[in-house]
Design a protein around this motif. Structure first.
Motif, PDB file in Angstrom:
ATOM      1  N   GLU A 326       0.786  -1.321   0.011  1.00 24.62           N
ATOM      2  CA  GLU A 326      -0.081   0.008   0.036  1.00 24.62           C
ATOM      3  C   GLU A 326       0.764   1.221  -0.015  1.00 24.62           C
ATOM      4  OE1 GLU A 326      -2.201  -0.284   3.332  1.00 24.62           O
ATOM      5  OE2 GLU A 326      -3.368  -2.255   2.749  1.00 24.62           O
ATOM      6  N   PRO A 327       0.390   2.478  -0.299  1.00 24.96           N
ATOM      7  CA  PRO A 327       1.067   3.338  -0.434  1.00 24.96           C
ATOM      8  C   PRO A 327       1.774   3.977   1.023  1.00 24.96           C
ATOM      9  CG  PRO A 327      -1.003   3.867  -1.627  1.00 24.96           C
ATOM     10  CD  PRO A 327      -0.848   2.564  -0.956  1.00 24.96           C
ATOM     11  N   GLY A 328       2.854   4.214   1.073  1.00 24.73           N
ATOM     12  CA  GLY A 328       3.385   4.421   2.453  1.00 24.73           C
ATOM     13  C   GLY A 328       4.139   3.235   3.133  1.00 24.73           C
ATOM     14  N   GLN A 329       3.534   1.995   2.621  1.00 25.76           N
ATOM     15  CA  GLN A 329       4.085   0.886   3.303  1.00 25.76           C
ATOM     16  C   GLN A 329       5.604   0.423   3.083  1.00 25.76           C
ATOM     17  OE1 GLN A 329       1.913  -2.822   2.380  1.00 25.76           O
ATOM     18  NE2 GLN A 329       2.716  -3.942   4.035  1.00 25.76           N
ATOM     19  N   LEU A 330       6.111   1.046   2.182  1.00 25.53           N
ATOM     20  CA  LEU A 330       7.540   0.663   1.652  1.00 25.53           C
ATOM     21  C   LEU A 330       8.423   1.378   2.839  1.00 25.53           C
ATOM     22  CD1 LEU A 330      10.089  -0.091   0.156  1.00 25.53           C
ATOM     23  CD2 LEU A 330       9.691   1.743  -1.354  1.00 25.53           C
ATOM     24  N   LEU A 331       8.257   2.672   3.117  1.00 29.56           N
ATOM     25  CA  LEU A 331       8.882   3.324   4.059  1.00 29.56           C
ATOM     26  C   LEU A 331       8.569   2.859   5.661  1.00 29.56           C
ATOM     27  CD1 LEU A 331      10.597   5.858   4.811  1.00 29.56           C
ATOM     28  CD2 LEU A 331       8.473   7.310   5.002  1.00 29.56           C
ATOM     29  N   ARG A 332       7.323   2.509   5.739  1.00 32.65           N
ATOM     30  CA  ARG A 332       7.038   2.154   7.025  1.00 32.65           C
ATOM     31  C   ARG A 332       7.738   0.623   7.442  1.00 32.65           C
ATOM     32  NH1 ARG A 332       2.102   2.288   6.358  1.00 32.65           N
ATOM     33  NH2 ARG A 332       1.307   0.305   6.210  1.00 32.65           N
ATOM     34  N   ASN A 333       7.699  -0.304   6.235  1.00 36.51           N
ATOM     35  CA  ASN A 333       8.393  -1.557   6.449  1.00 36.51           C
ATOM     36  C   ASN A 333       9.866  -1.543   6.652  1.00 36.51           C
ATOM     37  OD1 ASN A 333       6.193  -3.608   4.186  1.00 36.51           O
ATOM     38  ND2 ASN A 333       5.891  -2.814   6.476  1.00 36.51           N
ATOM     39  N   SER A 334      10.452  -0.397   5.985  1.00 35.57           N
ATOM     40  CA  SER A 334      11.973  -0.376   5.928  1.00 35.57           C
ATOM     41  C   SER A 334      12.396   0.320   7.047  1.00 35.57           C
ATOM     42  CB  SER A 334      12.509   0.589   4.608  1.00 35.57           C
ATOM     43  OG  SER A 334      12.050  -0.036   3.320  1.00 35.57           O
ATOM     44  N   LEU A 335      11.691   1.390   7.597  1.00 37.04           N
ATOM     45  CA  LEU A 335      11.991   1.801   8.865  1.00 37.04           C
ATOM     46  C   LEU A 335      11.705   1.024  10.085  1.00 37.04           C
ATOM     47  CD1 LEU A 335      11.211   5.740   8.728  1.00 37.04           C
ATOM     48  CD2 LEU A 335      13.042   4.243   7.768  1.00 37.04           C
ATOM     49  N   THR A 336      10.627   0.086  10.120  1.00 36.97           N
ATOM     50  CA  THR A 336      10.649  -0.993  11.169  1.00 36.97           C
ATOM     51  C   THR A 336      12.106  -1.586  11.212  1.00 36.97           C
ATOM     52  OG1 THR A 336       8.438  -1.002  10.770  1.00 36.97           O
ATOM     53  CG2 THR A 336       9.170  -2.592  11.862  1.00 36.97           C
ATOM     54  N   HIS A 337      12.552  -2.156  10.342  1.00 37.31           N
ATOM     55  CA  HIS A 337      13.891  -2.935  10.021  1.00 37.31           C
ATOM     56  C   HIS A 337      15.077  -1.989  10.749  1.00 37.31           C
ATOM     57  CE1 HIS A 337      12.931  -6.571   7.821  1.00 37.31           C
ATOM     58  NE2 HIS A 337      12.521  -5.872   7.145  1.00 37.31           N
ATOM     59  N   VAL A 338      14.952  -0.700  10.297  1.00 41.10           N
ATOM     60  CA  VAL A 338      15.930   0.257  10.923  1.00 41.10           C
ATOM     61  C   VAL A 338      15.945   0.365  12.480  1.00 41.10           C
ATOM     62  CG1 VAL A 338      16.859   2.511  10.928  1.00 41.10           C
ATOM     63  CG2 VAL A 338      16.292   1.384   8.640  1.00 41.10           C
ATOM     64  N   ALA A 339      14.315   0.307  12.720  1.00 36.65           N
ATOM     65  CA  ALA A 339      14.063   0.526  14.261  1.00 36.65           C
ATOM     66  C   ALA A 339      14.657  -0.690  15.071  1.00 36.65           C
ATOM     67  CB  ALA A 339      12.731   0.730  14.481  1.00 36.65           C
ATOM     68  N   ARG A 340      14.522  -1.874  14.490  1.00 41.11           N
ATOM     69  CA  ARG A 340      14.907  -3.064  15.259  1.00 41.11           C
ATOM     70  C   ARG A 340      16.523  -3.335  15.084  1.00 41.11           C
ATOM     71  NH1 ARG A 340      10.820  -5.009  17.924  1.00 41.11           N
ATOM     72  NH2 ARG A 340       8.704  -3.970  17.343  1.00 41.11           N
ATOM     73  N   GLY A 341      17.368  -2.464  14.350  1.00 36.17           N
ATOM     74  CA  GLY A 341      18.811  -2.726  14.474  1.00 36.17           C
ATOM     75  C   GLY A 341      19.466  -2.722  13.066  1.00 36.17           C
ATOM     76  N   ALA A 342      18.747  -2.644  11.748  1.00 38.77           N
ATOM     77  CA  ALA A 342      19.381  -2.506  10.589  1.00 38.77           C
ATOM     78  C   ALA A 342      20.068  -1.332  10.437  1.00 38.77           C
ATOM     79  CB  ALA A 342      18.482  -2.819   9.223  1.00 38.77           C
ATOM     80  N   ASP A 343      21.127  -1.179   9.800  1.00 43.42           N
ATOM     81  CA  ASP A 343      21.899  -0.120   9.336  1.00 43.42           C
ATOM     82  C   ASP A 343      22.059  -0.060   8.149  1.00 43.42           C
ATOM     83  OD1 ASP A 343      22.063   0.953  12.278  1.00 43.42           O
ATOM     84  OD2 ASP A 343      24.208   0.658  12.213  1.00 43.42           O
ATOM     85  N   THR A 344      21.546  -0.877   7.277  1.00 44.60           N
ATOM     86  CA  THR A 344      21.767  -0.978   5.853  1.00 44.60           C
ATOM     87  C   THR A 344      20.400  -1.678   5.423  1.00 44.60           C
ATOM     88  OG1 THR A 344      24.124  -1.293   5.914  1.00 44.60           O
ATOM     89  CG2 THR A 344      23.009  -1.654   3.692  1.00 44.60           C
ATOM     90  N   ILE A 345      19.760  -0.796   4.412  1.00 48.22           N
ATOM     91  CA  ILE A 345      18.412  -1.546   3.883  1.00 48.22           C
ATOM     92  C   ILE A 345      18.784  -1.779   2.282  1.00 48.22           C
ATOM     93  CG2 ILE A 345      16.058  -1.190   3.417  1.00 48.22           C
ATOM     94  CD1 ILE A 345      16.628  -1.418   6.062  1.00 48.22           C
TER      95      ILE A 345
END
Length: 656
Positions: A326-345
């Motif tokens: 859905e619109p906006g989901q790409l950013l939301r999913n990606s930043l969830t990974h960052v929130a939980r420790g990812a430093d590279t997407i």
């Protein structure tokens, strides 16, 4: 393992796979300009390059790869360079058909897809290492090289091979593990059904049989198969390290549908922990599973930052129904990974393919090109990641642990179990989802981990547990901790041998209960609870010894208990509770951080005196979160509270 800065990217990196082999040089030049526009920092190349680099045995052609390497370097983009060995070329399997994988029914699987090789094949290993040597020698010291990428998704399709090469390797593995044939017979319980072996040469892989197979043999074959794939990684990594000082990794598949690699045993071999993750719409809650996978990947990284090596901008191509985001989901999913420790997407892939099995898989640059909404969302994501650069290197704060075991997954889902509706990952996901809905950030830890710093530990369906692993949990509670353990835990030791004296075996004293018999339920069957809820899938003939009853079935049999053990408390959940009921029990142990709003994820990363709070709003309504500081995504100051619109993410650097 190298430190978190092992991938030399500034800030939160953005990357992709680039399958340049599919495109003409004119497209390459266009792509370089678009990659700069999109802010691409890292590109994975040569992942499936074998047939292009070695079109015939020992005849190498690096002209195209040389051009791509130099183009990326000239445009300031770092390389995640594959060894090219992920799938053998047609000439190899034609000349050496014995390298092809064999399934449990004894049939061969042929080329035409990918990973058409046996992980234990010495012939495949010889050819793969020879190619890796060529690649490492040529590019090992290139200034653009940031990271080595061994093979690709090792074991995604060929994790379990039953060919004669695998049989020979399995026997050698068993001999090294058990030492004597007598020890193997004892470990496997071969007195049952006249299965006793007199020599290791008599042992075969657990190919399909007329009846239920030996569960201990199946378990050891899973362990062997995971180790065989890891051995291949080690062999390629050794070649790379002889010629290069750059970090080496391979992409894990910490996701709901891949279970054949015990990544706890792989993690120490990785210079960088990298994972591939795609939303799985076959699950009841794919977004919660995304968060679980991210936390588990962080656990494999020992709490340090990690790398999302593959994800999707939109739909995948391999599920029954491949849903667009859905619109906006790409950013939301990606930043969830960052929130939980990812430093590279990173994403598979850069440009959507015209042909091949993945032509309908989404990409950063879709078939519709740069005039698309998806391309604009990619640019928005790039800008958001740039705004979060200062978060890089910080670590996630978690005060709760959830114990997870691939080996227990294998042992739980063997052929003969009390109920075919009993699935390990279902119970793990249910416990994790309850924690997430309570706003609790959890570290995912291996059995036997040091638990001393956690205020609570959740142990879902840990069917297989060693004496030492069980003792670690008991000692944690005795010292003042809180543990919640769910049914079918503690039942067998590492040889899949039942612990006698009543269930839950290794945890009876800790929990203060004894279960005399499992009483699983039929599909669709429910049992009423005294408190008004309902239980499904599983019940037990349970009695308390020192525990108190928290919830009972309508007939008075305990369903949930609590026990004082030393200075701590332990809960036992002896059934499958409804989601609200499970949350209620976990709330007693861990508290509630969200006030019951299951659409909100709140995660904190901190380090070097800085603290960042990620607020992810998965819901359809705007919410306010109390906090003061600087919001990084919008660049606005926040006093008292931050407004998080529906479907949005806000990241606040808290005031000291």
């Amino acid at each position: 393992m190298l430190p978190p800065s092992a991938v030399p990217l500034a800030g939160i990196g953005l990357g992709c796979d680039y399958n340049y082999e599919q495109w003409s040089p004119s497209v390459w030049r266009e792509d370089m300009a678009l990659m700069r526009e999109a802010g691409i920092d890292l590109v994975a190349i040569n992942v499936f390059g074998w047939s292009a680099l070695e079109p015939r045995p020992r005849e190498y052609d690096f002209a195209a790869l040389d051009q791509i390497v130099e183009l990326l370097h000239a445009n300031g983009i770092k390389l995640n360079l594959g060894t090219g060995t992920a799938s053998p070329p047609p000439w190899l399997t034609r000349r050496h058909p014995q390298v092809l994988p064999v399934t449990a029914d004894g049939t061969t699987r042929y080329p035409g897809g990918r990973q058409a090789f046996c992980p234990s094949s010495p012939i495949f290993r010889e050819h793969a290492l020879r190619l890796a040597e060529q690649v490492a020698t040529r590019y090992g010291n290139h200034p653009a090289l940031a990271l080595w990428h061994v093979s690709n998704e090792l074991g995604c399709h060929n994790a379990l091979c039953y060919c004669e090469a695998s049989a020979e390797a399995f026997r050698a593995w068993l001999s090294a593990k058990h030492g004597t044939i007598e020890a193997l017979n004892k470990a496997w319980g071969t007195a049952f059904w006249s299965q006793g072996y007199s020599d290791f040469d008599e042992v075969q892989p657990p190919r399909l049989a007329l009846s239920t197979r030996n569960p201990a043999q199946l378990l050891d074959f899973q362990r062997f198969s995971s180790d065989a794939l890891l051995e291949h990684h080690r062999a390629e990594a050794a070649v790379l390290r002889r010629h290069s000082d750059r970090p080496v990794t391979t992409n894990f598949m910490v996701t709901a549908h891949i279970r054949n690699q015990d990544y706890w045993s792989w993690a120490a071999d990785m210079d960088v922990i990298a994972n591939d993750h795609y939303l799985d719409h076959r699950l009841s809650d794919p977004v919660a599973e995304l968060s679980f996978a991210a936390d588990l990947t962080r656990g494999l990284a020992g709490g340090r930052p990690w790398m999302l090596m593959e994800s999707a901008t939109g739909a995948v191509n391999w599920q029954p129904y491949n849903l667009a985001k859905e619109p906006g989901q790409l950013l939301r999913n990606s930043l969830t990974h960052v929130a939980r420790g990812a430093d590279t997407i990173c994403f598979f892939q850069w440009r959507a393919s015209e042909q091949g099995a993945e032509k309908f898989h989404s990409a950063m640059l879709p078939h519709a090109g740069t005039s698309s909404a998806l391309w604009r969302e990619v640019l928005d994501l790039s800008a958001a990641l740039d705004s979060l650069g200062e978060v890089a290197g910080t670590t996630v704060e978690a005060d709760t642990a959830l114990v997870f075991s691939w080996e227990s997954w294998w042992a739980t889902e063997t052929e003969a179990r009390p109920s075919q509706d009993l699935r390990y990952l279902d119970q793990v996901h249910a416990a994790y989802r309850a924690l997430r809905e309570l706003g609790v950030t959890a570290d995912i830890v291996a059995p036997g981990s040091d638990l001393g710093r956690y205020r609570a530990v959740i142990v879902p369906c840990l069917h297989m547990v060693s004496d030492a692993e069980a003792a670690a949990i008991s000692a944690y509670v005795e010292g003042g901790g809180r543990a919640v353990i769910t049914f079918y835990s503690g039942i067998v030791d590492r040889d899949d041998r039942v612990r006698l004296g009543g269930y839950p075996g290794a945890f009876r004293e800790l929990l203060g209960v004894v279960s005399e018999e499992f009483a699983p339920l039929l599909p669709g069957q429910e049992v009423p609870l005294a408190g008004g809820g309902r239980a499904t899938v599983w019940t037990e003939r349970l009695r308390t010894t020192t525990a108190e009853v928290v919830e009972a079935y309508a007939d008075g049999t305990p369903a949930v208990t609590r026990n004082q053990y030393g200075s701590g408390l332990s809960w036992y959940i002896a059934t499958v509770l409804e989601p609200a009921g499970l949350r209620d029990v976990l709330r007693q142990a861990v508290g509630d951080r969200t006030g019951g709003n299951s659409d909100i994820e709140i995660v904190r990363r901190s380090g070097d005196g800085r603290s960042y709070v990620f607020v992810v709003n998965h819901g359809g309504k705007d919410i306010e979160h109390p906090i003061t500081g600087a919001e990084l995504v919008t660049g606005q100051a926040v006093t008292g509270s931050v407004l998080v619109p529906a479907g949005a993410v806000r990241v606040v650097r808290e005031e000291a």
